[in-house]
Write a protein that holds these residues in place. Structure first.
Motif, PDB file in Angstrom:
ATOM      1  N   VAL A 148       0.820  -1.220   0.000  1.00 18.15           N
ATOM      2  CA  VAL A 148       0.000   0.000   0.000  1.00 18.15           C
ATOM      3  C   VAL A 148       0.851   1.266   0.000  1.00 18.15           C
ATOM      4  CG1 VAL A 148      -1.788   1.279   1.255  1.00 18.15           C
ATOM      5  CG2 VAL A 148      -1.910  -1.215   1.097  1.00 18.15           C
ATOM      6  N   LYS A 149       1.982   1.247   0.664  1.00 18.83           N
ATOM      7  CA  LYS A 149       2.845   2.435   0.704  1.00 18.83           C
ATOM      8  C   LYS A 149       3.373   2.815  -0.676  1.00 18.83           C
ATOM      9  CE  LYS A 149       4.452   2.484   5.487  1.00 18.83           C
ATOM     10  NZ  LYS A 149       5.628   2.408   6.398  1.00 18.83           N
ATOM     11  N   LYS A 150       3.239   1.938  -1.657  1.00 19.45           N
ATOM     12  CA  LYS A 150       3.705   2.238  -3.016  1.00 19.45           C
ATOM     13  C   LYS A 150       2.638   2.994  -3.827  1.00 19.45           C
ATOM     14  CE  LYS A 150       7.156  -0.279  -1.745  1.00 19.45           C
ATOM     15  NZ  LYS A 150       7.564  -1.549  -2.326  1.00 19.45           N
ATOM     16  N   PHE A 151       1.447   3.154  -3.259  1.00 20.38           N
ATOM     17  CA  PHE A 151       0.342   3.784  -3.981  1.00 20.38           C
ATOM     18  C   PHE A 151       0.339   5.301  -3.769  1.00 20.38           C
ATOM     19  CE2 PHE A 151      -2.385  -0.238  -3.009  1.00 20.38           C
ATOM     20  CZ  PHE A 151      -1.639  -0.972  -3.906  1.00 20.38           C
ATOM     21  N   ASP A 152      -0.201   6.015  -4.764  1.00 20.34           N
ATOM     22  CA  ASP A 152      -0.516   7.431  -4.614  1.00 20.34           C
ATOM     23  C   ASP A 152      -1.982   7.646  -4.272  1.00 20.34           C
ATOM     24  OD1 ASP A 152       2.111   8.397  -5.278  1.00 20.34           O
ATOM     25  OD2 ASP A 152       1.666   7.936  -7.376  1.00 20.34           O
ATOM     26  N   TYR A 153      -2.836   6.729  -4.727  1.00 15.38           N
ATOM     27  CA  TYR A 153      -4.271   6.751  -4.450  1.00 15.38           C
ATOM     28  C   TYR A 153      -4.712   5.303  -4.245  1.00 15.38           C
ATOM     29  CZ  TYR A 153      -4.269  11.496  -6.434  1.00 15.38           C
ATOM     30  OH  TYR A 153      -4.006  12.815  -6.698  1.00 15.38           O
ATOM     31  N   LEU A 154      -5.811   5.128  -3.495  1.00 16.91           N
ATOM     32  CA  LEU A 154      -6.321   3.773  -3.242  1.00 16.91           C
ATOM     33  C   LEU A 154      -7.837   3.743  -3.353  1.00 16.91           C
ATOM     34  CD1 LEU A 154      -6.176   0.829  -2.214  1.00 16.91           C
ATOM     35  CD2 LEU A 154      -6.207   1.748   0.122  1.00 16.91           C
ATOM     36  N   LEU A 155      -8.336   2.758  -4.099  1.00 18.21           N
ATOM     37  CA  LEU A 155      -9.758   2.426  -4.132  1.00 18.21           C
ATOM     38  C   LEU A 155      -9.893   1.023  -3.543  1.00 18.21           C
ATOM     39  CD1 LEU A 155     -10.655   3.572  -7.781  1.00 18.21           C
ATOM     40  CD2 LEU A 155     -10.624   4.945  -5.686  1.00 18.21           C
ATOM     41  N   ASP A 156     -10.565   0.916  -2.400  1.00 16.91           N
ATOM     42  CA  ASP A 156     -10.688  -0.353  -1.678  1.00 16.91           C
ATOM     43  C   ASP A 156     -12.097  -0.895  -1.868  1.00 16.91           C
ATOM     44  OD1 ASP A 156     -10.028  -2.484  -0.018  1.00 16.91           O
ATOM     45  OD2 ASP A 156     -10.590  -1.395   1.804  1.00 16.91           O
ATOM     46  N   LEU A 157     -12.217  -2.065  -2.501  1.00 21.11           N
ATOM     47  CA  LEU A 157     -13.508  -2.636  -2.897  1.00 21.11           C
ATOM     48  C   LEU A 157     -13.998  -3.652  -1.865  1.00 21.11           C
ATOM     49  CD1 LEU A 157     -12.184  -3.043  -6.470  1.00 21.11           C
ATOM     50  CD2 LEU A 157     -14.248  -1.715  -6.005  1.00 21.11           C
ATOM     51  N   HIS A 158     -15.239  -3.483  -1.433  1.00 20.40           N
ATOM     52  CA  HIS A 158     -15.838  -4.359  -0.425  1.00 20.40           C
ATOM     53  C   HIS A 158     -17.254  -4.769  -0.848  1.00 20.40           C
ATOM     54  CE1 HIS A 158     -13.011  -4.061   3.066  1.00 20.40           C
ATOM     55  NE2 HIS A 158     -12.598  -3.012   2.357  1.00 20.40           N
ATOM     56  N   THR A 159     -17.866  -5.644  -0.050  1.00 16.36           N
ATOM     57  CA  THR A 159     -19.291  -5.967  -0.175  1.00 16.36           C
ATOM     58  C   THR A 159     -19.873  -6.079   1.227  1.00 16.36           C
ATOM     59  OG1 THR A 159     -19.212  -8.402  -0.063  1.00 16.36           O
ATOM     60  CG2 THR A 159     -18.746  -7.394  -2.215  1.00 16.36           C
TER      61      THR A 159
END
Length: 329
Positions: free
Chosen positions: A135-146
Motif C-alpha cells: 500500500v505504501k507504493k500507492f498514490d491513491y487507493l480504491l478499496d472494494l468491499h461488499t
C-alpha cells in the motif's frame, strides 16, 4: 497449462517494464509448515511514469464482487493509453479467501486493526506487512468491499467528504449513496489516508457471489477515476443518478433473539417512527416491533431471519444532501 507467474519477496512498481501488464505472487507471511502465504498482484504500467493507483479487493475473504471489478478493468486496459501505473490486488486476505470466511485465520477482522503491528499476532503481522510491502507504493487507493454474510448492501461509498480529493473520488463513482466517514478507524482506507494516500471504500453489493450489474457499475467508477487522474485520456462518464450523501450512518440492532422480518428495502427513505422490522419467536408470536429512530436512507439490511440478541436490522444513513450529478463539487 497455467500461466507462469513470478514469485517475489519485495514489490516495486518499476520492476514491471513500461507499456506492459504483469502478474506476481508476493510473499507476505508463512504458515506453520513454513509454506509462504502469497498475495496476487496485477500491474499495468504505461509508456510514461505517473500516478500509481492501487485497487484492493477481498480484504474480507467472502467479498467477491471486487475481484471481478479488478479483473474486468485489467481486461479493458489499453497499455498504449496509460500514463502511470495501476496496481490491482484481487485478494488481499488470502487465508480467509481460501477458507471462504470473512475474518482472518485467527478470527480477527483485519479491516478493524489496520495498520497492524510488525511484532503483533498473526492477523496484525499480516495487515502490517501488506500495508508496508504494497500500500505504501500507492498514490491513491480504491478499496472494494461488499456486505457480509446474511446482509445486502446498496452500491455505496465510504469517504472523508471533508477532504476535497477523496470527495471527488467518491463522487466519480456515480454511486447510489455516499456515507461521510472520517479516517483513523482501523480500516485499510483509514490507514492509507494516515499515510497521506487519498482513499475511498467502494461497497459493491453482496457477499459470496458475482453480481454482473453492480460489478459493471464498479468498473465504470474506476474508469472515471483513471480519467480524472490522467492515467488514461478517456472522458468521464456522465452521471446517471442523484447520489444521496449521508453525514453519518449506523446499524440498528435487536435486543432479543428470534426470527426477524425486515419490512424496508435498500435505498428506501424512512421517517422517524416508521415500522421497519418485526421480531417473532419460534412459535410465531410477535416479540417486538422496531421503528426508525430518525429520518434516513436504508444503506444495507439483514436478510437472515435467524437473529440473536444484538443482531443487525438495518444500516441507516442520515441524509445530508442529494448530489445532482457525480461531478458537482
Amino acid at each position: 497449462m497455467g500461466h507462469q507467474i513470478e514469485y517475489i519477496t519485495e514489490f516495486d512498481v518499476n520492476q514491471t517494464p513500461k507499456n506492459s501488464i504483469k502478474n506476481y505472487w508476493l510473499k507476505v507471511t508463512s504458515n506453520a509448515m513454513g509454506i509462504p502465504t502469497c498475495i496476487p498482484i496485477m500491474v499495468a504500467r504505461g509508456k510514461e511514469d505517473g500516478i500509481v493507483l492501487g485497487l484492493t479487493a477481498a480484504v474480507h475473504g467472502n467479498e467477491l464482487n471486487g475481484i471481478s471489478v479488478i479483473q474486468r478493468l485489467f481486461k479493458d486496459l489499453d497499455r498504449d493509453n496509460l500514463k502511470g501505473t495501476i496496481v490491482g490486488i484481487p485478494v488481499v486476505n488470502v487465508p480467509s479467501f481460501v477458507r471462504g470466511t470473512r475474518v482472518f485465520s485467527d478470527g480477527v477482522d483485519i479491516n478493524r486493526i489496520m495498520p497492524g503491528k510488525d511484532n503483533g499476532n498473526t492477523s496484525e503481522v499480516y495487515a502490517n506487512r501488506f500495508l508496508n510491502l504494497v500500500v505504501k507504493k500507492f498514490d491513491y487507493l480504491l478499496d472494494l468491499h461488499t456486505a457480509s454474510f446474511g446482509r445486502v448492501n446498496s452500491f455505496y461509498i465510504r469517504s472523508d467528504m471533508n477532504n476535497k480529493v477523496t470527495k471527488k473520488l467518491a463522487l466519480l463513482q456515480d454511486a447510489e449513496i455516499i456515507v461521510h466517514t472520517p479516517p483513523s478507524d482501523g480500516t485499510l482506507r483509514g490507514a492509507a489516508e494516515e499515510l497521506g494516500i487519498p482513499s475511498i471504500t467502494i461497497e459493491v453489493g453482496n457477499p459470496h457471489s458475482f453480481q454482473k450489474k453492480i460489478i459493471k457499475s464498479g468498473v465504470a467508477g474506476v474508469h472515471n477515476v483513471l480519467a480524472y487522474l490522467g492515467i488514461t485520456d478517456d472522458e468521464y462518464e456522465t452521471s446517471k443518478r442523484n447520489t444521496v450523501v449521508c453525514e453519518k450512518s449506523y446499524w440498528l440492532y435487536t435486543q432479543e433473539g428470534g426470527l426477524l422480518t425486515v419490512h424496508v428495502d435498500l435505498r428506501d427513505i424512512v421517517e422517524e417512527g416508521d415500522h421497519i422490522a418485526t421480531l417473532r419467536d419460534v412459535f410465531g408470536n410477535r416479540i417486538k416491533k422496531y421503528y426508525a429512530p430518525e429520518r434516513g436512507i436504508v444503506v444495507g439490511k439483514s436478510v437472515n431471519p435467524v437473529n440473536q440478541s444484538g443482531g443487525r436490522i438495518i444500516h441507516l444513513g442520515i441524509i445530508k444532501q442529494l448530489s445532482k450529478g457525480c461531478f458537482k463539487e
